[in-house]
Write a protein that holds these residues in place. Structure first.
Motif, short mmCIF file in Angstrom:
data_model
loop_
_atom_site.label_atom_id
_atom_site.label_comp_id
_atom_site.label_asym_id
_atom_site.label_seq_id
_atom_site.Cartn_x
_atom_site.Cartn_y
_atom_site.Cartn_z
N ILE A 191 67.92 92.71 19.31
CA ILE A 191 67.71 94.13 19.55
C ILE A 191 69.08 94.80 19.52
CG2 ILE A 191 66.85 95.87 21.15
CD1 ILE A 191 65.00 93.73 22.32
N LYS A 192 69.27 95.68 18.57
CA LYS A 192 70.59 96.31 18.42
C LYS A 192 70.60 97.69 19.06
CE LYS A 192 72.01 93.72 14.45
NZ LYS A 192 72.01 93.52 13.03
N THR A 193 71.63 97.95 19.83
CA THR A 193 71.90 99.30 20.32
C THR A 193 73.19 99.75 19.61
OG1 THR A 193 73.25 98.50 22.16
CG2 THR A 193 70.88 98.73 22.56
N GLU A 194 73.70 100.91 19.98
CA GLU A 194 74.87 101.41 19.25
C GLU A 194 76.07 100.46 19.36
OE1 GLU A 194 75.82 105.41 20.28
OE2 GLU A 194 77.57 105.47 18.94
N HIS A 195 76.28 99.89 20.53
CA HIS A 195 77.48 99.08 20.75
C HIS A 195 77.20 97.62 21.05
CE1 HIS A 195 78.60 103.27 21.92
NE2 HIS A 195 79.60 102.99 21.09
N HIS A 196 75.94 97.24 21.16
CA HIS A 196 75.63 95.86 21.57
C HIS A 196 74.50 95.28 20.73
CE1 HIS A 196 78.10 96.39 25.14
NE2 HIS A 196 77.48 97.54 25.35
N CYS A 197 74.40 93.95 20.82
CA CYS A 197 73.27 93.26 20.18
C CYS A 197 72.70 92.27 21.20
CB CYS A 197 73.73 92.55 18.91
SG CYS A 197 72.37 91.79 18.02
N PHE A 198 71.47 92.47 21.58
CA PHE A 198 70.83 91.65 22.62
C PHE A 198 69.87 90.66 21.96
CE2 PHE A 198 72.08 95.53 24.66
CZ PHE A 198 72.46 95.17 25.94
N ARG A 199 69.86 89.46 22.50
CA ARG A 199 68.90 88.45 22.04
C ARG A 199 67.79 88.29 23.06
NH1 ARG A 199 69.48 82.68 22.13
NH2 ARG A 199 71.73 82.84 22.38
N VAL A 200 66.57 88.28 22.56
CA VAL A 200 65.41 88.08 23.43
C VAL A 200 65.23 86.59 23.67
CG1 VAL A 200 62.89 88.31 23.57
CG2 VAL A 200 64.27 90.14 22.54
N VAL A 201 65.03 86.22 24.92
CA VAL A 201 64.78 84.82 25.27
C VAL A 201 63.49 84.76 26.08
CG1 VAL A 201 65.70 82.73 26.36
CG2 VAL A 201 67.28 84.45 25.43
N TYR A 202 62.45 84.19 25.51
CA TYR A 202 61.20 84.06 26.26
C TYR A 202 61.41 83.10 27.43
CZ TYR A 202 58.06 86.35 22.84
OH TYR A 202 57.40 87.25 22.03
N THR A 203 61.00 83.52 28.61
CA THR A 203 61.21 82.72 29.81
C THR A 203 59.96 82.76 30.70
OG1 THR A 203 62.31 84.68 30.72
CG2 THR A 203 63.74 82.90 29.94
N PRO A 204 58.89 82.08 30.27
CA PRO A 204 57.65 82.13 31.06
C PRO A 204 57.80 81.41 32.40
CG PRO A 204 57.49 80.47 29.33
CD PRO A 204 58.80 81.20 29.12
N GLY A 205 56.87 81.67 33.29
CA GLY A 205 56.87 81.00 34.60
C GLY A 205 56.56 81.98 35.71
N THR A 210 67.76 89.19 33.71
CA THR A 210 66.80 88.11 33.98
C THR A 210 65.48 88.56 34.58
OG1 THR A 210 67.89 87.75 36.11
CG2 THR A 210 68.58 86.36 34.26
N GLY A 211 65.25 89.86 34.70
CA GLY A 211 63.98 90.28 35.30
C GLY A 211 63.75 89.56 36.62
N ASP A 212 62.57 88.99 36.77
CA ASP A 212 62.25 88.29 38.02
C ASP A 212 62.33 86.78 37.87
OD1 ASP A 212 61.90 90.59 39.43
OD2 ASP A 212 59.71 90.58 39.33
N LEU A 213 62.93 86.29 36.78
CA LEU A 213 63.02 84.83 36.62
C LEU A 213 63.88 84.21 37.70
CD1 LEU A 213 62.70 82.12 35.18
CD2 LEU A 213 64.63 82.76 33.71
N ASP A 255 53.96 79.77 37.51
CA ASP A 255 53.88 78.37 37.09
C ASP A 255 55.24 77.75 37.36
OD1 ASP A 255 54.23 76.01 35.53
OD2 ASP A 255 52.50 76.58 34.31
N ILE A 256 55.31 76.92 38.38
CA ILE A 256 56.61 76.46 38.86
C ILE A 256 57.34 75.58 37.84
CG2 ILE A 256 55.75 74.42 40.09
CD1 ILE A 256 58.51 76.82 41.29
N TRP A 257 56.61 74.77 37.07
CA TRP A 257 57.30 73.92 36.08
C TRP A 257 57.85 74.77 34.94
CZ3 TRP A 257 58.96 69.69 37.93
CH2 TRP A 257 58.22 68.94 38.85
N GLN A 258 57.12 75.81 34.59
CA GLN A 258 57.63 76.73 33.56
C GLN A 258 58.86 77.48 34.08
OE1 GLN A 258 54.58 79.43 32.15
NE2 GLN A 258 54.01 78.03 30.51
N ILE A 259 58.83 77.87 35.34
CA ILE A 259 60.01 78.54 35.92
C ILE A 259 61.22 77.63 35.82
CG2 ILE A 259 61.03 79.32 38.10
CD1 ILE A 259 58.31 80.51 38.85
N ILE A 260 61.05 76.36 36.17
CA ILE A 260 62.16 75.41 36.11
C ILE A 260 62.68 75.29 34.67
CG2 ILE A 260 62.76 72.97 36.36
CD1 ILE A 260 60.80 72.91 38.79
N ALA A 261 61.76 75.14 33.72
CA ALA A 261 62.17 75.01 32.30
C ALA A 261 62.92 76.26 31.84
CB ALA A 261 60.94 74.76 31.42
N SER A 262 62.44 77.44 32.26
CA SER A 262 63.10 78.69 31.86
C SER A 262 64.47 78.82 32.51
CB SER A 262 62.22 79.89 32.22
OG SER A 262 61.05 79.91 31.43
#
Ligand SMILES: [Zn+2]
Length: 294
Positions: free
Chosen positions: A147-161, A179-182, A196-203
């Motif tokens: 995701i590009k903004t004027e001065h930055h480029c952000f990468r999306v990382v899916y982090t379920p859990g 990190t939102g609420d991860l 999902d606690i195991w997904q949280i750990i993996a993320s």
């Protein structure tokens, strides 16, 4: 009419007062938002503005205050880290107000953004603190998308859990991670029914591998060089999980495991009417569901 429904209706008619704190971190503006009771902010949630892009928008009760605080700011895009109602509260207001404002989120979050009342339960305690968001129209964003903004480029990382539709945003040049609420500090003894606690750990393991200079969470304080905190959290959760599995294999009942490994009753279990619970944490480790009625 049930007592809970009566209290819910009373809460809906109470005057809403909110609190908003603004802090700046070298190009990142942080908004801490909460409804107030007895003059104090309760159940704070956080949104960020970077380079015309909002990361989350707080709860519905705080939406007017946030919209007002953003009145002189350029906002062309919102990215929601997940669909919980304390992160999408001002989506609709901002989208109505600003032509062409883009909202990006995990594809599974989009139906909830479009119909927050119809697609997601709002438990009593969340109704009291957050309120109902206005609907908004989002677009899907893929894992690893840029995701590009004027001065930055952000990468999306899916982090379920924390939820199935949770994602983080990583800006490698600055070493920023949103990190939102991860990631929440402390040592969990209870979780919500939909975690999902195991997904949280993996993320958590996934984001712990990123070279991060500043971690911007969905609540709590900004962390610098957070790898040690992330690794400690993963170790704690994995150790606890191993103990749960071991006791379960020895034939212990869930109730006994809860009492032994998670300690005594918690205030949050009472306040959320069991939506957060130690039992749910143990069941999540065991991959079990509980019968939960609300
Ligand atoms: Zn959440």
């Amino acid at each position: 009419m049930s007592g809970l429904l009566v209290v819910g209706l009373l809460v809906d008619t109470m005057p809403v007062r909110t609190m908003l704190k603004i802090n700046h971190f070298d190009g990142v503006t942080r908004f801490d938002l909460a409804r107030t009771f007895a003059g104090r902010g309760r159940y704070w949630t956080t949104a960020y503005l970077v380079d015309g892009m909002m990361m989350d928008t707080g709860c519905a009760y705080c939406a007017p205050g946030l919209v007002n605080a953003l009145s002189d700011e350029t906002v062309v895009r919102i990215v929601n880290t997940h669909s919980h109602k304390d992160h999408i509260g001002a989506n609709g207001h901002l989208q109505h107000q600003r032509d062409g404002l883009e909202i990006l989120a995990h594809p599974w979050a989009l139906p909830i953004l479009a119909d927050p009342r119809g697609k997601q339960l709002l438990q009593f305690y969340r109704r009291m603190f957050w309120g109902w968001p206005e609907p908004s129209l989002g677009q899907p964003v893929a894992d690893q998308a840029l995701i590009k903004t004027e001065h930055h480029c952000f990468r999306v990382v899916y982090t379920p859990g924390h939820g199935p539709d949770h994602l983080c945003l990583y800006e490698p040049e600055q070493g920023w991670l949103f990190t939102g609420d991860l990631f929440v500090g402390g040592w969990d003894r209870a979780i919500r029914t939909d975690y999902d606690i195991w997904q949280i750990i993996a993320s958590l393991k996934q984001i712990a591998m990123l070279p991060v200079v500043k971690l911007f969470p969905g609540s709590a304080q900004v962390l610098e060089y957070p790898k040690r905190e992330l690794d400690s959290k993963v170790s704690y959760l994995e150790d606890l999980g191993e103990q749960v599995l071991e006791l379960h294999q020895q034939g212990w009942e869930v109730k006994a495991i809860v009492r032994t490994l998670c300690g005594g009753p918690m205030l949050v279990e009472l306040l959320t009417l069991g939506h957060f619970s130690r039992r749910r944490l143990v069941l999540s480790y065991l991959g079990m569901n509980d019968e939960y009625l609300l």
